[in-house]
Design a protein around this motif. Structure first.
Motif, PDB file in Angstrom:
ATOM      1  N   TYR A  17     -31.111  26.899  34.474  1.00 42.69           N
ATOM      2  CA  TYR A  17     -31.884  26.414  35.604  1.00 42.69           C
ATOM      3  C   TYR A  17     -31.162  25.245  36.238  1.00 42.69           C
ATOM      4  CZ  TYR A  17     -35.518  29.237  33.557  1.00 42.69           C
ATOM      5  OH  TYR A  17     -36.227  30.287  33.060  1.00 42.69           O
ATOM      6  N   LEU A  18     -31.260  25.186  37.533  1.00 43.84           N
ATOM      7  CA  LEU A  18     -30.623  24.093  38.255  1.00 43.84           C
ATOM      8  C   LEU A  18     -31.666  23.438  39.172  1.00 43.84           C
ATOM      9  CD1 LEU A  18     -27.827  22.720  38.877  1.00 43.84           C
ATOM     10  CD2 LEU A  18     -27.756  24.194  40.881  1.00 43.84           C
ATOM     11  N   PRO A  19     -32.282  22.339  38.713  1.00 42.33           N
ATOM     12  CA  PRO A  19     -33.191  21.629  39.619  1.00 42.33           C
ATOM     13  C   PRO A  19     -32.352  20.881  40.647  1.00 42.33           C
ATOM     14  CG  PRO A  19     -33.496  20.980  37.305  1.00 42.33           C
ATOM     15  CD  PRO A  19     -32.195  21.687  37.404  1.00 42.33           C
ATOM     16  N   ARG A  20     -32.746  20.994  41.904  1.00 41.95           N
ATOM     17  CA  ARG A  20     -31.947  20.371  42.955  1.00 41.95           C
ATOM     18  C   ARG A  20     -32.792  19.472  43.837  1.00 41.95           C
ATOM     19  NH1 ARG A  20     -29.077  22.461  46.816  1.00 41.95           N
ATOM     20  NH2 ARG A  20     -30.469  24.175  47.345  1.00 41.95           N
ATOM     21  N   LEU A  21     -32.228  18.337  44.191  1.00 43.66           N
ATOM     22  CA  LEU A  21     -32.864  17.461  45.164  1.00 43.66           C
ATOM     23  C   LEU A  21     -31.748  16.846  45.989  1.00 43.66           C
ATOM     24  CD1 LEU A  21     -33.834  14.131  43.498  1.00 43.66           C
ATOM     25  CD2 LEU A  21     -32.858  15.953  42.174  1.00 43.66           C
ATOM     26  N   CYS A  22     -32.115  15.988  46.933  1.00 44.21           N
ATOM     27  CA  CYS A  22     -31.084  15.333  47.736  1.00 44.21           C
ATOM     28  C   CYS A  22     -30.191  14.535  46.814  1.00 44.21           C
ATOM     29  CB  CYS A  22     -31.711  14.421  48.770  1.00 44.21           C
ATOM     30  SG  CYS A  22     -30.504  13.328  49.558  1.00 44.21           S
ATOM     31  N   GLU A  23     -28.885  14.585  47.086  1.00 50.65           N
ATOM     32  CA  GLU A  23     -27.908  13.947  46.210  1.00 50.65           C
ATOM     33  C   GLU A  23     -27.700  12.466  46.552  1.00 50.65           C
ATOM     34  OE1 GLU A  23     -26.238  15.602  43.759  1.00 50.65           O
ATOM     35  OE2 GLU A  23     -27.249  17.491  44.154  1.00 50.65           O
ATOM     36  N   HIS A  24     -28.240  12.001  47.621  1.00 52.85           N
ATOM     37  CA  HIS A  24     -28.069  10.605  48.066  1.00 52.85           C
ATOM     38  C   HIS A  24     -26.600  10.183  47.957  1.00 52.85           C
ATOM     39  CE1 HIS A  24     -32.348  10.069  48.678  1.00 52.85           C
ATOM     40  NE2 HIS A  24     -32.473  10.862  47.655  1.00 52.85           N
ATOM     41  N   CYS A  25     -25.764  11.025  48.562  1.00 49.62           N
ATOM     42  CA  CYS A  25     -24.307  10.920  48.441  1.00 49.62           C
ATOM     43  C   CYS A  25     -23.774   9.568  48.892  1.00 49.62           C
ATOM     44  CB  CYS A  25     -23.651  11.988  49.307  1.00 49.62           C
ATOM     45  SG  CYS A  25     -24.243  13.650  49.009  1.00 49.62           S
ATOM     46  N   LEU A  26     -22.648   9.193  48.268  1.00 43.74           N
ATOM     47  CA  LEU A  26     -21.953   7.984  48.712  1.00 43.74           C
ATOM     48  C   LEU A  26     -21.261   8.236  50.050  1.00 43.74           C
ATOM     49  CD1 LEU A  26     -20.258   6.845  45.379  1.00 43.74           C
ATOM     50  CD2 LEU A  26     -22.480   6.212  46.291  1.00 43.74           C
ATOM     51  N   ASN A  27     -20.820   9.481  50.230  1.00 47.44           N
ATOM     52  CA  ASN A  27     -20.112   9.841  51.461  1.00 47.44           C
ATOM     53  C   ASN A  27     -20.942  10.906  52.179  1.00 47.44           C
ATOM     54  OD1 ASN A  27     -17.946   9.816  53.267  1.00 47.44           O
ATOM     55  ND2 ASN A  27     -16.986  11.572  52.258  1.00 47.44           N
ATOM     56  N   ALA A  28     -22.173  10.511  52.531  1.00 48.26           N
ATOM     57  CA  ALA A  28     -23.166  11.492  52.975  1.00 48.26           C
ATOM     58  C   ALA A  28     -22.791  12.145  54.303  1.00 48.26           C
ATOM     59  CB  ALA A  28     -24.523  10.817  53.087  1.00 48.26           C
ATOM     60  N   PRO A  29     -22.549  13.465  54.311  1.00 48.26           N
ATOM     61  CA  PRO A  29     -22.184  14.134  55.561  1.00 48.26           C
ATOM     62  C   PRO A  29     -23.361  14.244  56.530  1.00 48.26           C
ATOM     63  CG  PRO A  29     -22.306  15.714  53.774  1.00 48.26           C
ATOM     64  CD  PRO A  29     -22.534  14.380  53.168  1.00 48.26           C
ATOM     65  N   CYS A  30     -24.595  14.202  56.006  1.00 51.00           N
ATOM     66  CA  CYS A  30     -25.741  14.253  56.919  1.00 51.00           C
ATOM     67  C   CYS A  30     -25.779  12.987  57.765  1.00 51.00           C
ATOM     68  CB  CYS A  30     -27.051  14.423  56.142  1.00 51.00           C
ATOM     69  SG  CYS A  30     -27.331  13.166  54.894  1.00 51.00           S
ATOM     70  N   VAL A  31     -25.518  11.852  57.114  1.00 50.99           N
ATOM     71  CA  VAL A  31     -25.495  10.574  57.831  1.00 50.99           C
ATOM     72  C   VAL A  31     -24.366  10.603  58.862  1.00 50.99           C
ATOM     73  CG1 VAL A  31     -25.136   8.099  57.586  1.00 50.99           C
ATOM     74  CG2 VAL A  31     -26.468   9.325  55.876  1.00 50.99           C
ATOM     75  N   ALA A  32     -23.225  11.150  58.428  1.00 48.15           N
ATOM     76  CA  ALA A  32     -22.070  11.194  59.323  1.00 48.15           C
ATOM     77  C   ALA A  32     -22.300  12.150  60.487  1.00 48.15           C
ATOM     78  CB  ALA A  32     -20.831  11.605  58.545  1.00 48.15           C
ATOM     79  N   SER A  33     -23.175  13.152  60.297  1.00 50.76           N
ATOM     80  CA  SER A  33     -23.394  14.154  61.341  1.00 50.76           C
ATOM     81  C   SER A  33     -24.399  13.711  62.376  1.00 50.76           C
ATOM     82  CB  SER A  33     -23.929  15.454  60.734  1.00 50.76           C
ATOM     83  OG  SER A  33     -23.114  15.904  59.713  1.00 50.76           O
TER      84      SER A  33
END
Lengths: 232, 519
Positions: free
Chosen positions: B178-194
């Motif tokens: 099983y792979l529970p997934r949520l937002c990764e709160h990335c350090l280099n977030a492409p959503c923020v960059a987009s």
């Protein structure tokens, strides 16, 4: 003259200012007090295939048409004459082909979008009344514009919008419109103008405002945005 | 060097039983609103499987995340700024998933269950929550849960593409996780960059990525920018929404709802210090298989006096420093190297990490000669090529050595603890082979298996009282005055009944029947 044509005077000297006033002050109010409600109002999530054709054609077309109107209406005939550009050349080499190109793009696009909005169940159910009115109004206005340029224009060869309608529009921006300039304009053009001003008047209260919210700052801003609140 | 703090999460997949409690509590808290019905800020996927939205890992289709351009510089896979403008992508976003890639949300026509008595048992039919029309259910959340529908959906998993072995032939021996997934709160977030409007941002104090609802203009580039497809578009408010890492709870030092309610105690939350100036450089590592190590190099040792001094100078609070020093995340990711980022090859530097599951591999060997010779597990890990390759494709960008090292360590810890609790002999020298000693193996066991609340969650409180103007944050953190953020409108019928003088018991009997809401 005013006394004998009160309705014409209203239409061509008062009504445009009512609509433009609504446009300017409505936009200010919308952005100042309701600015979170300004969005692109996309329905791409709900339907994608028709949107691709419709939206791209419509937007490219309408932006071309917008600049076409600016060039056609705001540049006085005297300027082009001074440059030695004949009426013949202006109309048949520049205005008509470019107008036809962008006009057809916008027309086909808006018909596709209008069909999509009413035909696709998801999009229709997610639409507000405003969305439905806007798409019908745009379809009607673009249709009227195309009929004016490519039907009413050619069947009234004596009529040159650059010597009447365009002067009147420029006078509106100089705050002394002469309504008599509009009296001899073919009916189709009149409808197009009246309806067009109506759309401008309604513009700030509908989804159309997204056109004024273009994200220019994205072009020069850095990629990752950090926000820090001022600390005591 | 510019030190920033980041709150991160580690999920111990070994213990995930796929019960979906995290998803359900998250949904009840955040996305049970009109327009958000299809959103799952947290969801649990069965792997191998297609996932949610369908084939989200197929970046050749969705174009999420980053890539390196010809000059070796980072560039959004969905196209650079010029490309987006020139191709008019603002008019039509070609990479955006459609509702059907998630699923069309539905409810049931419960009213038919309460009609007059009929010859046949009445059936509540599914009704779309968007159009209100009856619909044939062909897809839904977790449609392929527990490998249902396999092998039809099995080979649609993009991770399978990287594995040469014929999966179908080995289906009987296939593993499942099983792979529970949520937002990764990335350090280099492409959503923020987009985001064209600059509405998406990382909070400076804890790195949580949020959507400023007041500035969001609904251009939807964040949705396509995110390779994990964890930014959603609310079709009712026409704005983007995403996992908030339950920031109101984190600010108070409490774990997120998904972590708090996890029955398997698989989730760990803690702080990390990282060098913000080096993020882009680390993400530009050309070799996909080295990106995991490249991200590791960003994290700073919170016990190093120089780092502490610099962190203080950069405005990191003492509480955050203490939390970083006791961080379970730092321990698992950096010290022990048993946790890995999800798809580091997207170059996003994600901050939700995963401990790879050992159980599917152990199960395979249980009942064989491993009982007699526990050491068989180590050649066993090497032998289980499919799971290891699969895990490497998921968690390390193809670096199988890192995955194997973590599995060896987990297996060795198990063998040691098993020997100890059953009173068997164990050569403690063997622990050294996986960089463990008796003390660290015991404490790792306590962290992973016992998983006490205070060991799992080391969260500093966020000093909100020191923010100058708290009111100014309104609307920029969560959701604006959306309808449905409160349940009052949905349940207004109950309030009307209460006003008409009905008792609570009467209202309950009328509106709540056998666990089904009637309104």
């Amino acid at each position: 003259m005013i006394a004998s044509h009160p309705f014409q005077f209203f239409l061509w000297a008062i009504y445009p200012y009512l609509m433009l006033g609504s446009f300017v002050f409505g936009t200010i109010i919308r952005f100042a007090f309701f600015h979170p409600t300004v969005t692109a109002k996309s329905s791409e999530l709900l339907e994608k295939k028709t949107l691709m054709v419709g939206s791209i054609m419509f937007h490219v077309g309408i932006i071309g048409v917008f600049f076409g109107h600016i060039i056609g209406v705001l540049i006085p005939k005297a300027w082009t004459d001074a440059l030695g550009i004949s009426d013949e050349f202006y109309h048949h080499i520049i205005a008509m082909p470019a107008g036809a190109f962008f006009g057809i793009l916008a027309t086909v696009g808006v018909y596709i979008l209008c069909f999509r909005r009413f035909h696709d169940h998801r999009v229709f159910h997610a639409s507000s009344t405003g969305d439905l009115v806007v798409i019908v109004a745009l379809t009607a206005e673009i249709t009227l514009g195309m009929l004016s340029s490519f039907v009413a224009g050619p069947i009234n060869p004596d009529f040159n919008y650059r010597t009447s309608l365009a002067i009147w529009v420029r006078q509106i921006f100089m705050f002394h419109p002469d309504f008599r300039l509009m009296l001899q304009v073919p009916l189709m053009f009149k409808f197009h103008v009246i309806f067009g001003f109506m759309i401008f008047g309604a513009f700030p209260y509908t989804r159309l405002v997204h056109a004024l919210a273009l994200p220019w700052q994205y072009v020069y801003r850095r990629f990752i945005v950090y926000r820090r609140r001022p600390q005591i | 060097m510019r030190i920033k703090a980041q709150i991160g999460m580690v999920l111990n997949l070994d213990k995930c039983i796929g019960c979906h409690t995290c998803s359900v509590t998250c949904k009840n808290t955040w996305t049970n609103r009109p327009g958000a019905e299809y959103m799952w800020f947290n969801n649990v996927e069965t792997k191998p499987g297609v996932g949610y939205p369908k084939r989200w890992e197929d970046e050749s289709h969705y174009h999420g995340g980053w890539e390196l351009n010809n000059k070796g510089k980072l560039q959004l896979k969905a196209g650079n700024k010029l490309n987006k403008i020139a191709l008019g992508k603002i008019f039509y976003n070609p990479d955006m998933p459609e509702l059907d890639d998630y699923y069309e949300p539905w409810t049931y026509d419960y009213q038919t269950l309460f009609g007059p008595e009929k010859k046949h048992q009445p059936v509540a039919r599914a009704k779309s929550q968007i159009t209100g029309e009856f619909m044939d259910l062909k897809n839904g959340p977790n449609w392929d849960d527990d490998l249902a529908g396999s092998p039809n959906t099995f080979d649609q998993d993009p991770n399978m593409k990287n594995i040469e072995t014929d999966i179908k032939a080995n289906f009987e021996q296939a593993f499942m996780m099983y792979l529970p997934r949520l937002c990764e709160h990335c350090l280099n977030a492409p959503c923020v960059a987009s985001c064209p409007s600059g509405a998406m941002y990382k909070r400076d104090e804890d790195g949580i990525v949020l959507v400023d609802q007041e500035r969001c203009r609904g251009w939807r580039f964040c949705m396509t920018g995110c390779p994990y497809k964890k930014v959603y578009f609310n079709w009712r408010t026409n704005k983007a929404e995403k996992c908030t890492f339950c920031y109101p709870r984190i600010e108070e030092g409490m774990p997120t709802v998904c972590a708090e309610t996890c029955v398997g105690r698989i989730r760990y939350i803690g702080a990390m210090l990282y060098d913000a100036d080096r993020v882009a450089e680390a993400a530009e590592e050309p070799d996909d298989t080295k990106l995991y190590e490249s991200q590791l190099s960003l994290f700073l040792d919170p016990n190093d006096p120089e780092i502490i001094e610099q962190a203080r100078a950069d405005g990191i609070s003492d509480e955050m420093l203490t939390a970083a020093q006791n961080s379970p995340i730092y321990r698992m990711a950096v010290t022990e190297k048993i946790a890995f980022p999800l798809h580091p090859e997207y170059r996003t530097m994600p901050m939700v990490w995963y401990v790879p599951p050992l159980s599917p591999i152990m199960n395979y060997f249980e009942g064989r000669d491993s009982i007699n010779n526990p050491e068989m597990i180590f050649p066993g890990i090497d032998e289980m090529r499919i799971p290891v390759d699969y895990l490497a494709s998921l968690l390390t960008g193809g670096n199988t050595e890192a995955i194997k090292a973590a599995l060896y360590k987990l297996a060795m810890m198990r063998l040691y603890m098993r020997a100890r609790t059953s009173g068997k002999d164990f050569d403690v020298e063997k622990l050294g082979r996986v960089d463990l000693n008796e003390r660290s193996a015991t404490s790792l066991y306590r962290l992973l298996a016992i998983a006490k609340y205070e060991d799992r969650f080391v969260i500093p409180t966020n000093h909100k009282e020191q923010v100058e103007d708290g009111y100014a944050e309104q609307g920029s953190l969560g959701y604006d005055e959306c309808q449905g953020c409160t349940l009052a409108p949905q349940h207004s019928s109950m309030f009307r009944k209460a006003e008409a003088g009905k008792s609570t018991a009467e209202i309950y009997a009328e509106t709540f029947y056998g666990g089904i809401w009637r309104d």
